[in-house]
Scaffold this motif. Structure first.
Motif, short mmCIF file in Angstrom:
data_model
loop_
_atom_site.label_atom_id
_atom_site.label_comp_id
_atom_site.label_asym_id
_atom_site.label_seq_id
_atom_site.Cartn_x
_atom_site.Cartn_y
_atom_site.Cartn_z
N ILE A 66 0.84 -1.20 0.00
CA ILE A 66 0.00 0.00 0.00
C ILE A 66 0.87 1.25 0.00
O ILE A 66 0.56 2.25 -0.66
CB ILE A 66 -0.94 -0.02 1.21
CG1 ILE A 66 -1.93 -1.19 1.10
CG2 ILE A 66 -1.70 1.31 1.34
CD1 ILE A 66 -2.75 -1.42 2.35
N GLY A 67 2.00 1.20 0.73
CA GLY A 67 2.91 2.34 0.75
C GLY A 67 3.50 2.63 -0.62
O GLY A 67 3.64 3.80 -1.01
N ILE A 68 3.83 1.58 -1.36
CA ILE A 68 4.35 1.77 -2.71
C ILE A 68 3.29 2.40 -3.61
O ILE A 68 3.56 3.34 -4.36
CB ILE A 68 4.82 0.42 -3.30
CG1 ILE A 68 6.05 -0.09 -2.54
CG2 ILE A 68 5.15 0.56 -4.79
CD1 ILE A 68 6.45 -1.51 -2.92
N GLU A 69 2.07 1.87 -3.51
CA GLU A 69 0.98 2.40 -4.32
C GLU A 69 0.77 3.89 -4.05
O GLU A 69 0.61 4.69 -4.98
CB GLU A 69 -0.31 1.63 -4.02
CG GLU A 69 -1.52 2.13 -4.78
CD GLU A 69 -2.81 1.53 -4.27
OE1 GLU A 69 -3.87 1.90 -4.81
OE2 GLU A 69 -2.77 0.71 -3.33
N ALA A 82 8.49 5.29 3.25
CA ALA A 82 7.51 4.54 4.04
C ALA A 82 7.52 3.05 3.69
O ALA A 82 7.71 2.21 4.59
CB ALA A 82 6.11 5.12 3.85
N PRO A 83 7.34 2.65 2.41
CA PRO A 83 7.40 1.22 2.12
C PRO A 83 8.78 0.60 2.35
O PRO A 83 8.89 -0.57 2.72
CB PRO A 83 6.99 1.14 0.64
CG PRO A 83 7.24 2.50 0.09
CD PRO A 83 6.99 3.43 1.22
N LEU A 84 9.83 1.39 2.14
CA LEU A 84 11.17 0.86 2.39
C LEU A 84 11.36 0.55 3.87
O LEU A 84 11.89 -0.52 4.24
CB LEU A 84 12.22 1.87 1.93
CG LEU A 84 13.68 1.45 2.14
CD1 LEU A 84 14.00 0.19 1.36
CD2 LEU A 84 14.63 2.59 1.73
N ALA A 85 10.89 1.45 4.74
CA ALA A 85 11.03 1.23 6.18
C ALA A 85 10.20 0.04 6.64
O ALA A 85 10.67 -0.78 7.46
CB ALA A 85 10.63 2.50 6.93
N SER A 86 8.97 -0.10 6.15
CA SER A 86 8.14 -1.23 6.58
C SER A 86 8.70 -2.55 6.07
O SER A 86 8.66 -3.56 6.78
CB SER A 86 6.69 -1.04 6.11
OG SER A 86 6.62 -0.92 4.70
N ALA A 87 9.24 -2.55 4.85
CA ALA A 87 9.83 -3.78 4.31
C ALA A 87 11.07 -4.18 5.10
O ALA A 87 11.26 -5.34 5.46
CB ALA A 87 10.17 -3.58 2.83
N LEU A 88 11.94 -3.21 5.40
CA LEU A 88 13.14 -3.50 6.19
C LEU A 88 12.77 -3.86 7.63
O LEU A 88 13.47 -4.63 8.28
CB LEU A 88 14.07 -2.29 6.17
CG LEU A 88 14.75 -1.99 4.83
CD1 LEU A 88 15.57 -0.71 4.92
CD2 LEU A 88 15.62 -3.16 4.38
N GLY A 89 11.65 -3.30 8.10
CA GLY A 89 11.19 -3.67 9.44
C GLY A 89 10.87 -5.15 9.53
O GLY A 89 11.17 -5.80 10.53
N MET A 104 11.30 0.65 12.89
CA MET A 104 11.14 0.85 11.45
C MET A 104 9.66 0.88 11.06
O MET A 104 9.25 1.65 10.19
CB MET A 104 11.86 -0.26 10.69
CG MET A 104 13.37 -0.27 10.86
SD MET A 104 14.16 1.20 10.17
CE MET A 104 14.06 0.84 8.43
N MET A 105 8.85 0.06 11.72
CA MET A 105 7.41 0.06 11.44
C MET A 105 6.79 1.41 11.84
O MET A 105 5.96 1.96 11.11
CB MET A 105 6.72 -1.07 12.19
CG MET A 105 7.18 -2.47 11.81
SD MET A 105 6.88 -2.86 10.08
CE MET A 105 7.38 -4.59 10.04
N VAL A 106 7.18 1.92 13.00
CA VAL A 106 6.66 3.22 13.43
C VAL A 106 7.09 4.31 12.46
O VAL A 106 6.29 5.18 12.06
CB VAL A 106 7.13 3.54 14.87
CG1 VAL A 106 6.72 4.96 15.26
CG2 VAL A 106 6.55 2.53 15.86
N LEU A 107 8.37 4.28 12.06
CA LEU A 107 8.86 5.26 11.09
C LEU A 107 8.07 5.18 9.79
O LEU A 107 7.70 6.21 9.21
CB LEU A 107 10.35 5.02 10.83
CG LEU A 107 10.98 5.85 9.69
CD1 LEU A 107 10.93 7.33 10.03
CD2 LEU A 107 12.42 5.39 9.43
#
Length: 363
Positions: A66-69, A82-89, A104-107
């Motif tokens: 969803i962040g990528i979209e 945002a999607p990079l941080a959630s993916a790395l999280g 990372m999820m919070v970020l």
């Protein structure tokens, strides 16, 4: 030239990160259902995959997608943080770096809120405002995850993020059809019940589950009554397929709501409540929107045909099996969970084959 070269490596890297959270999340879900998949994972991945199944699926996988979209919609490079941080999280959670993973999820959710603020600034509409609310709910869920772990309050906020995102996207589509003047106030009641349940989960767990469940049932009725899918199911091709995904998902949304209400009354309906929503509703939405979103976001063009109906049928049949036959039988529950995973894998293979078919037809 520089941005083009960056896209060349960035797109496969993001796909790999999304696939990592999806595959480890599925493996964790299978283990929780009693499927013996431990030998397929490195030993140090077994515990985090099983215990953090929800975080991997909601934040690492769906939150990233969803962040990528949304980043593509905003056309701002910083939005991809945002999607990079959630993916790395998700990677951090699986690597034993739990504190860093949660951070990372919070970020990710903080940046995602800012992305939606900018989108509302560009297009102030009811559906964009609702998308901003869903982003704030994701942030609340990640903050609760940091403080309370996987409590009901965390799960309700995470699931609320997904449900409100889907509701906002379907609300946008109602602009293409005539709806009764009182449909919007009714939707407001549905959303108020959901939000009340999410907020109340911080103090009153049982009341929160009741309001959340009632909100899901009400939203299911609203979507079945007013969504454009009621009309496009009579069309042909991709439009009919998408409508089938949506309408089947709306039924499971109502079933999930009833199961959440049952949980509030002390019934053993937790697995049904979670997976009727997570699989029957949310994954069905993913299957329905993927043929449209992938070409727009990932530039992957698909040739649509009847092959897409196979994983869709398998998904809903496996959810029905899991909820009915697997309710009081561990063996049938494990089988149903396995078929759930097979359905998702079948859909992934269908997308790959459809992309290949398109390239064959458009060399």
């Amino acid at each position: 030239m520089r941005s083009s070269s960056m896209l060349t490596w960035a797109r496969p890297a993001m796909i790999a990160l999304v696939a990592f959270s999806l595959l480890t999340g599925i493996a964790g879900g299978l283990m929780r259902a009693g499927v013996p998949v431990i030998g397929w994972l490195p030993a140090n991945w077994v515990l985090p995959a099983a215990s953090l199944h929800a975080a991997l699926m909601v934040c690492g996988f769906l939150g990233t997608v969803i962040g990528i979209e949304r980043a593509v919609a905003l056309h701002a490079p910083w939005a991809f943080l945002a999607p990079l941080a959630s993916a790395l999280g998700g990677v951090c959670l699986m690597s034993g770096l739990a504190s860093l993973g949660v951070l990372m999820m919070v970020l990710a959710s903080v940046v995602f809120v800012l992305v939606n603020v900018f989108i509302v600034g560009r297009q102030t509409a009811l559906h964009t405002c609702l998308l901003l609310v869903s982003a704030l709910i994701w942030l609340l869920g990640n903050v609760r995850f940091a403080h309370h772990g996987l409590a009901n309050g965390t799960l309700l906020a995470w699931l609320g993020f997904l449900v409100l995102t889907i509701a906002a996207e379907r609300l946008e589509m109602t602009r293409l059809m005539r709806v009764r003047s009182w449909s919007r106030p009714l939707l407001g009641v549905c959303l108020a019940l959901l939000l009340a349940g999410i907020v109340l989960a911080e103090w009153q767990d049982q009341a929160a589950l009741l309001l959340w469940g009632l909100g899901l049932v009400a939203l299911s009725g609203w979507l079945i009554s007013f969504d454009i899918a009621r009309h496009t199911i009579k069309a042909e091709g991709l439009s009919r397929y998408m409508a089938a995904c949506l309408l089947l998902g709306y039924v499971w949304l109502g079933v999930s709501g009833l199961c959440w209400v049952g949980m509030s009354m002390g019934l053993a309906t937790r697995d049904a409540a979670l997976h009727a929503l997570g699989l029957g509703f949310i994954v069905s939405m993913v299957m329905g929107h993927a043929p449209v979103i992938l070409p727009a976001v990932a530039r992957i063009k698909l040739h649509f045909d009847a092959r897409f109906y196979l994983p869709l049928a398998l998904l809903h049949a496996s959810v029905l099996w899991r909820l009915l036959a697997g309710h009081n039988n561990a063996t049938w529950l494990a089988l149903g969970s396995t078929l759930n995973a097979v359905a998702i894998a079948a859909f992934a293979l269908t997308v790959v084959s459809a992309a290949w078919s398109w390239r064959q037809r458009h060399p």
